[in-house]
Design an enzyme around this catalytic site. Structure first.
Site, mmCIF file in Angstrom:
data_model
loop_
_atom_site.group_PDB
_atom_site.id
_atom_site.type_symbol
_atom_site.label_atom_id
_atom_site.label_comp_id
_atom_site.label_asym_id
_atom_site.label_seq_id
_atom_site.Cartn_x
_atom_site.Cartn_y
_atom_site.Cartn_z
ATOM 1 N N ASP A 16 -2.494 -13.690 -23.151
ATOM 2 C CA ASP A 16 -3.190 -12.612 -21.885
ATOM 3 C C ASP A 16 -3.409 -14.150 -21.266
ATOM 4 O O ASP A 16 -3.625 -14.652 -20.070
ATOM 5 C CB ASP A 16 -4.309 -12.081 -21.824
ATOM 6 C CG ASP A 16 -3.197 -10.529 -22.507
ATOM 7 O OD1 ASP A 16 -1.964 -10.991 -23.714
ATOM 8 O OD2 ASP A 16 -3.131 -9.755 -22.280
ATOM 9 N N ARG A 96 -20.677 -8.753 -24.510
ATOM 10 C CA ARG A 96 -20.455 -9.498 -22.734
ATOM 11 C C ARG A 96 -20.901 -9.545 -22.358
ATOM 12 O O ARG A 96 -21.046 -10.642 -20.730
ATOM 13 C CB ARG A 96 -19.309 -8.095 -22.196
ATOM 14 C CG ARG A 96 -18.465 -7.669 -22.895
ATOM 15 C CD ARG A 96 -17.170 -8.576 -23.131
ATOM 16 N NE ARG A 96 -15.904 -7.557 -23.838
ATOM 17 C CZ ARG A 96 -15.263 -8.203 -25.596
ATOM 18 N NH1 ARG A 96 -16.087 -9.371 -25.591
ATOM 19 N NH2 ARG A 96 -14.208 -8.058 -25.212
ATOM 20 N N ASP A 125 -14.847 -3.695 -20.294
ATOM 21 C CA ASP A 125 -15.338 -4.904 -19.777
ATOM 22 C C ASP A 125 -14.786 -5.110 -18.636
ATOM 23 O O ASP A 125 -16.160 -6.129 -18.577
ATOM 24 C CB ASP A 125 -14.308 -5.824 -20.707
ATOM 25 C CG ASP A 125 -14.532 -5.233 -22.458
ATOM 26 O OD1 ASP A 125 -15.691 -5.185 -22.606
ATOM 27 O OD2 ASP A 125 -13.494 -5.785 -23.454
ATOM 28 N N SER A 177 -5.248 -3.388 -30.188
ATOM 29 C CA SER A 177 -5.922 -3.872 -29.537
ATOM 30 C C SER A 177 -6.925 -4.173 -30.771
ATOM 31 O O SER A 177 -7.858 -3.269 -30.811
ATOM 32 C CB SER A 177 -6.940 -3.847 -27.996
ATOM 33 O OG SER A 177 -7.194 -4.849 -27.724
#
Length: 407
Positions: A16, A96, A125, A177
């Site tokens: 990605d 994050r 996110d 994921s």
């Protein structure tokens, strides 16, 4: 977006973000600087700088942020006993803001005008990255390719990679994921998208299935200073090393696995499996020590704020005035949460066995069921009458004040 000449991209080296790197260069005709943050995810980082440069990055930063992650993000959240919807210890959420903070710092250092991430338009996110950036430097723009491009599937990404000479990572196909760091591993997608399905046998990384855990318990001690853990079995560790050691202990005994359906910030429900072995042990030990050292009213006030504090982290408001203000209050409550907790680890359970502190508020002379000379039990009669006055008054108003009891 013609004003964007340079972008800082959160880069993992996977398919990605490799595609995103090349797509940004082509679509925006700008330089791309990458940041790969080591938060203890355990992925191989060797060679990732070269890969980023080969894919088109102008400069590639690969940074070990593990100690900062645990010391300045995980520990403050655990001082607050932060837990989302009663179960989730916020392993992804708390990572994050640190990544975003470092991206902003690099953007300022490299004179970049924008940040970029690989979060999808469905998840939390994207909000966390972008709110953190807004809270630190609102001048920076954000590029979120999943909200812009026409690539809709993994097959599309692979085709783009082949067309643009991007090496496609060779790895075992994973049906989920996965997000991993020192605090947890999360699994989403695959068979987990049906909330009735049991997670498959390979949906484990940190935590042993309970059936495979030792048949003998293990007893450990954890020392705390002002709400933060500092030692295991009287051996001091750095923040990251301490959490890693607890992950090993908890995983060995099947501790810290949660399977839940949660409410995402964007408005949908999502099913996830979380493995947080060390964090689960810390949470149990910290709460137990607070019972010995914290004033009742302070504890109850703080406990009422836990859901709001956890929500702030989950929603991405780490760098907000309300979170920072609440943190100051929480840290004040932790000044005397110092001492040692003894715990038994066994078959998925964390069982407190004992606790001690130089700031203990426990008075054995008051608590004893034996004869004592410091508490006059007759005093309770007047106390109960006083605290019950409003109840008597309500009943007098309803029953004897000429009104129906249902009024």
């Amino acid at each position: 977006m013609s004003s964007i000449k340079k972008v800082v991209l959160a880069y993992s080296g996977g398919l990605d973000t490799s595609v995103i790197l090349k797509w940004i260069k082509k679509h925006y005709d700008c330089e791309v600087v990458t940041l790969t943050a080591d938060l203890g995810q355990g992925e191989e980082l060797d060679g990732i700088e070269g890969k980023a440069l080969e894919t088109g990055a102008t400069k590639a930063f690969v940074e070990d942020l593990r100690e900062e992650f645990v010391r300045d993000y995980i520990f403050p959240a655990f001082r607050a006993n932060a837990i989302y919807e009663g179960r989730y210890l916020l392993g992804t959420s708390i990572a994050r803001p640190l990544i975003a903070k470092r991206m902003v710092e690099i953007a300022n250092m490299e004179d970049a005008q924008a940040l970029a991430h690989g979060a999808t338009g469905k998840g939390n996110d994207q909000v966390r990255f972008e709110l953190a950036a807004m809270g630190l430097d609102p001048r920076l723009k954000t590029i979120a390719p999943w909200r812009e491009w026409d690539l809709k599937s993994r097959s599309d990404l692979m085709a783009f990679a082949e067309e643009n000479g991007i090496p496609i990572p060779v790895s075992r196909k994973k049906p989920w994921s996965i997000d991993a760091n020192l605090l947890h591993v999360s699994f989403e997608g695959g068979e987990l998208e049906d909330p009735w399905n049991e997670p498959g046998p390979d949906c484990y990384r940190l935590v042993q299935p309970v059936e495979k855990t030792p048949d003998e318990p293990e007893v450990i001690t954890i020392d705390f200073e002002s709400g933060d853990p500092v030692a295991i079995n009287s051996v001091k560790h750095s923040p990251a090393a301490l959490l890693q050691k607890l992950n090993e202990l908890g995983g060995k005994h099947g501790i810290g696995r949660v399977d839940m359906v949660e409410n995402r910030f964007v408005g949908m429900k999502s099913r996830g499996v979380y493995e947080t072995p060390g964090g689960t042990i810390l949470h149990a030990a910290h709460r137990d020590l607070e019972g010995l050292t914290m004033d009742r009213e302070v504890m109850h006030l703080r406990d009422g704020l836990i859901p709001k504090y956890a929500e702030m982290i989950y929603y991405g408001y780490w760098f907000s005035p309300e979170r920072e203000s609440l943190q100051a209050m929480i840290d004040k409550t932790q000044e005397r949460v110092t001492g040692t907790v003894r715990l038994k680890l066994f078959k998925g359970n964390v069982i407190p066995l004992g606790r001690k502190s130089p700031y203990s508020m426990y008075n054995p002379e008051l608590a004893t069921f034996e004869e004592d000379a410091v508490y006059d039990q007759a005093d309770a009669d007047g106390f109960i009458k006083l605290v019950g006055l409003r109840l008597k008054g309500r009943m007098r108003q309803n029953k004897w004040g000429g009104r129906d009891s249902d009024d």
